[in-house]
Design a protein around this motif. Sequence first.
Motif, PDB file in Angstrom:
ATOM      1  N   TYR A  23       0.828  -1.205   0.000  1.00  0.00           N
ATOM      2  CA  TYR A  23       0.000   0.000   0.000  1.00  0.00           C
ATOM      3  C   TYR A  23       0.865   1.259   0.000  1.00  0.00           C
ATOM      4  CZ  TYR A  23       0.470   1.208   5.003  1.00  0.00           C
ATOM      5  OH  TYR A  23       0.939   1.613   6.226  1.00  0.00           O
ATOM      6  N   GLU A  24       2.021   1.199   0.631  1.00  0.00           N
ATOM      7  CA  GLU A  24       2.910   2.361   0.609  1.00  0.00           C
ATOM      8  C   GLU A  24       3.420   2.631  -0.805  1.00  0.00           C
ATOM      9  OE1 GLU A  24       6.010   1.944   3.467  1.00  0.00           O
ATOM     10  OE2 GLU A  24       4.735   2.591   5.138  1.00  0.00           O
ATOM     11  N   LYS A  25       3.743   1.570  -1.516  1.00  0.00           N
ATOM     12  CA  LYS A  25       4.237   1.732  -2.881  1.00  0.00           C
ATOM     13  C   LYS A  25       3.184   2.391  -3.766  1.00  0.00           C
ATOM     14  CE  LYS A  25       6.221  -0.846  -6.762  1.00  0.00           C
ATOM     15  NZ  LYS A  25       6.622  -2.195  -7.266  1.00  0.00           N
ATOM     16  N   VAL A  26       1.935   2.041  -3.538  1.00  0.00           N
ATOM     17  CA  VAL A  26       0.840   2.578  -4.349  1.00  0.00           C
ATOM     18  C   VAL A  26       0.462   3.987  -3.909  1.00  0.00           C
ATOM     19  CG1 VAL A  26      -1.603   2.288  -4.934  1.00  0.00           C
ATOM     20  CG2 VAL A  26      -0.083   0.306  -4.900  1.00  0.00           C
ATOM     21  N   ILE A  27       0.219   4.166  -2.636  1.00  0.00           N
ATOM     22  CA  ILE A  27      -0.330   5.431  -2.116  1.00  0.00           C
ATOM     23  C   ILE A  27       0.737   6.508  -1.963  1.00  0.00           C
ATOM     24  CG2 ILE A  27      -1.582   6.504  -0.197  1.00  0.00           C
ATOM     25  CD1 ILE A  27      -3.251   4.639  -1.958  1.00  0.00           C
ATOM     26  N   PRO A  30       4.474   9.675  -5.638  1.00  0.00           N
ATOM     27  CA  PRO A  30       4.167  11.082  -5.945  1.00  0.00           C
ATOM     28  C   PRO A  30       3.373  11.264  -7.236  1.00  0.00           C
ATOM     29  CG  PRO A  30       6.519  10.629  -6.225  1.00  0.00           C
ATOM     30  CD  PRO A  30       5.927   9.455  -5.535  1.00  0.00           C
ATOM     31  N   GLU A  31       3.445  10.280  -8.120  1.00  0.00           N
ATOM     32  CA  GLU A  31       2.665  10.384  -9.350  1.00  0.00           C
ATOM     33  C   GLU A  31       1.168  10.393  -9.050  1.00  0.00           C
ATOM     34  OE1 GLU A  31       2.227  11.116 -13.305  1.00  0.00           O
ATOM     35  OE2 GLU A  31       4.104  11.036 -12.161  1.00  0.00           O
ATOM     36  N   LEU A  32       0.787   9.747  -7.974  1.00  0.00           N
ATOM     37  CA  LEU A  32      -0.619   9.744  -7.584  1.00  0.00           C
ATOM     38  C   LEU A  32      -1.082  11.150  -7.197  1.00  0.00           C
ATOM     39  CD1 LEU A  32      -3.173   8.101  -7.145  1.00  0.00           C
ATOM     40  CD2 LEU A  32      -2.361   7.543  -4.837  1.00  0.00           C
ATOM     41  N   TYR A  33      -0.197  11.905  -6.574  1.00  0.00           N
ATOM     42  CA  TYR A  33      -0.559  13.290  -6.259  1.00  0.00           C
ATOM     43  C   TYR A  33      -0.681  14.119  -7.533  1.00  0.00           C
ATOM     44  CZ  TYR A  33      -0.964  17.683  -3.744  1.00  0.00           C
ATOM     45  OH  TYR A  33      -1.441  18.876  -3.250  1.00  0.00           O
ATOM     46  N   ALA A 287       3.937  19.585 -12.576  1.00  0.00           N
ATOM     47  CA  ALA A 287       3.993  18.124 -12.679  1.00  0.00           C
ATOM     48  C   ALA A 287       5.230  17.685 -13.458  1.00  0.00           C
ATOM     49  CB  ALA A 287       2.729  17.595 -13.363  1.00  0.00           C
ATOM     50  N   ILE A 288       5.520  18.376 -14.551  1.00  0.00           N
ATOM     51  CA  ILE A 288       6.688  18.035 -15.372  1.00  0.00           C
ATOM     52  C   ILE A 288       7.967  18.168 -14.557  1.00  0.00           C
ATOM     53  CG2 ILE A 288       8.065  18.750 -17.372  1.00  0.00           C
ATOM     54  CD1 ILE A 288       5.388  19.662 -18.669  1.00  0.00           C
ATOM     55  N   GLY A 289       8.081  19.270 -13.820  1.00  0.00           N
ATOM     56  CA  GLY A 289       9.288  19.518 -13.041  1.00  0.00           C
ATOM     57  C   GLY A 289       9.478  18.533 -11.899  1.00  0.00           C
ATOM     58  N   THR A 290       8.429  18.284 -11.128  1.00  0.00           N
ATOM     59  CA  THR A 290       8.557  17.378  -9.982  1.00  0.00           C
ATOM     60  C   THR A 290       8.776  15.936 -10.431  1.00  0.00           C
ATOM     61  OG1 THR A 290       6.131  17.154  -9.849  1.00  0.00           O
ATOM     62  CG2 THR A 290       7.170  18.848  -8.475  1.00  0.00           C
ATOM     63  N   ARG A 291       8.180  15.582 -11.555  1.00  0.00           N
ATOM     64  CA  ARG A 291       8.373  14.218 -12.081  1.00  0.00           C
ATOM     65  C   ARG A 291       9.810  14.032 -12.568  1.00  0.00           C
ATOM     66  NH1 ARG A 291       4.828  14.387 -15.911  1.00  0.00           N
ATOM     67  NH2 ARG A 291       3.104  13.580 -14.661  1.00  0.00           N
ATOM     68  N   SER A 292      10.317  15.012 -13.277  1.00  0.00           N
ATOM     69  CA  SER A 292      11.673  14.918 -13.811  1.00  0.00           C
ATOM     70  C   SER A 292      12.713  14.838 -12.699  1.00  0.00           C
ATOM     71  CB  SER A 292      11.955  16.119 -14.715  1.00  0.00           C
ATOM     72  OG  SER A 292      13.274  16.086 -15.200  1.00  0.00           O
ATOM     73  N   LYS A 293      12.472  15.567 -11.625  1.00  0.00           N
ATOM     74  CA  LYS A 293      13.419  15.591 -10.507  1.00  0.00           C
ATOM     75  C   LYS A 293      13.256  14.402  -9.558  1.00  0.00           C
ATOM     76  CE  LYS A 293      15.933  19.268 -11.201  1.00  0.00           C
ATOM     77  NZ  LYS A 293      17.414  19.184 -11.304  1.00  0.00           N
ATOM     78  N   ASP A 296      10.144  13.120  -3.856  1.00  0.00           N
ATOM     79  CA  ASP A 296       9.272  12.229  -3.099  1.00  0.00           C
ATOM     80  C   ASP A 296       7.894  12.874  -2.926  1.00  0.00           C
ATOM     81  OD1 ASP A 296       9.465  14.132  -1.027  1.00  0.00           O
ATOM     82  OD2 ASP A 296      10.991  12.995   0.048  1.00  0.00           O
ATOM     83  N   PHE A 297       6.999  12.162  -2.307  1.00  0.00           N
ATOM     84  CA  PHE A 297       5.610  12.610  -2.194  1.00  0.00           C
ATOM     85  C   PHE A 297       5.504  13.967  -1.501  1.00  0.00           C
ATOM     86  CE2 PHE A 297       1.306  12.905  -0.745  1.00  0.00           C
ATOM     87  CZ  PHE A 297       0.536  12.153  -1.619  1.00  0.00           C
ATOM     88  N   GLY A 298       6.098  14.086  -0.335  1.00  0.00           N
ATOM     89  CA  GLY A 298       5.994  15.327   0.427  1.00  0.00           C
ATOM     90  C   GLY A 298       6.593  16.518  -0.286  1.00  0.00           C
TER      91      GLY A 298
END
Length: 442
Positions: A23-27, A30-33, A287-293, A296-298
């Motif tokens: 569940y941690e891997k899924v929830i 950060p892509e879920l956010y 989204a593009i910037g946080t995904r590229s870098k 983590d979720f927080g």
Amino acid sequence: MRSFLFCLTGVLFLFASCKKPDYEKVIHDPELYRVTVKKLNDIVLENNFPPVTASRNYVYANIAAYEVIASGDPEHFKSLSGQIKHLPAVPKASKDTAVDYQFASLLAFCTVGNAVTFPEGSMDQYVGALKQKAEDAGMPSDLFEGSVNYAGKVAKFILKWSKGDHYAQTRSASKYTVKQQDGRWIPTPPMYAQALEAHWGEIRPMVLDSTAQFIPPDPPVFNVKDHNSPFYKQALEVKQIVDSLTKEEKHQADFWDDNAFKLNVVGHASFATKKFSPGGHWMNITAIGTRSKKFDFGTTVSVYTETAIALFDGFINCWYLKYRSNYVRPETIITKYIDADWRPYIQTPPFPEYSSGHAVISSAAAEVLTNRIGDDFAYTDSSEMEFGIDPLSFKSFRMAAKSAAMSRVMGGIHFKNACVVGNKQGAEIGQLVVKKLQLKIK
């Protein structure tokens, strides 16, 4: 027998330990956010919310999510309470309550985003899918319930706080008075719509000391008799630019158009087409910037939140200036004094010209993203492809902000001065946000 019990205990322990990472891997992905923010963006588009009101949804929803994260990890994230001077201390979870803070932040985001200005229930189906995702991934029931309850507590608190921003009062405020006065804004074709959100400059900002904190010099004074006057020259410049647009310039104008509601008129028929707002576009860029870098979720939540704050305050400051100046649009001047048959390349939005809203909020967001992600971050923005518009690549967020600003001149809806001034105005707002707020503790 003891050996059997030991083995059975070991098997059960391994099974339990496998469920938790599932569940941690899924929830905690950060892509879920990012997907959740995009869902809000889609609903903003579907419900035809204009740019300023959309920014209100983004800011309160992200702050709710962030405060949950900061509560769960105070070692790495600092609450905005006290940093935003009018934000009281956000409630914490009770010590005897188990909370998955990432899951709770998603739910708090959706609850607030659903309630700020949307029709009730707009995100209910998505929230149901999030909860099902957590259950299917093996989240323990006590953790699930504790997270849902804490998300509700924070969301309720943020919604109560949001009601003090003067939004409700502006719903019944007086409308803009249309006057046939030289140099003053009047409705433009094809909608001839009433002025949009004439009182948005009265909304309570997050970081600005006042809505009038960054106010540039007044634009050129109306003068069409003297063809050498700065006013007439800026109108003629817009006409000449639009009349000679290259393929690349048209692409740039289309790319940053971000018109939440464009009225298309074909003969006696008319129909509307929608895109996400300028603020929604910058949520996609985040989204593009946080995904590229690979944040983590927080950290991802914190970047979205800081960007949303810059967008929100940028719109407030810009709208204050727009309705202080009530400056006329190029289309009105060009068709009346230069060429009656002229039309801008993109549709003129229904509010005064000075300064450029897209220039202001793009530059404000760019300053935050530059600080959090880097000045040398080259990226390709493909978020407009859902509207049939090819991607554009930029060497930095600041270059993207300049492109957004100048696209309004190419589109024929702004004088160049409003875009240059707006770019600087937005940079000052973004820099103030960076200076005043510390979300991620280094």
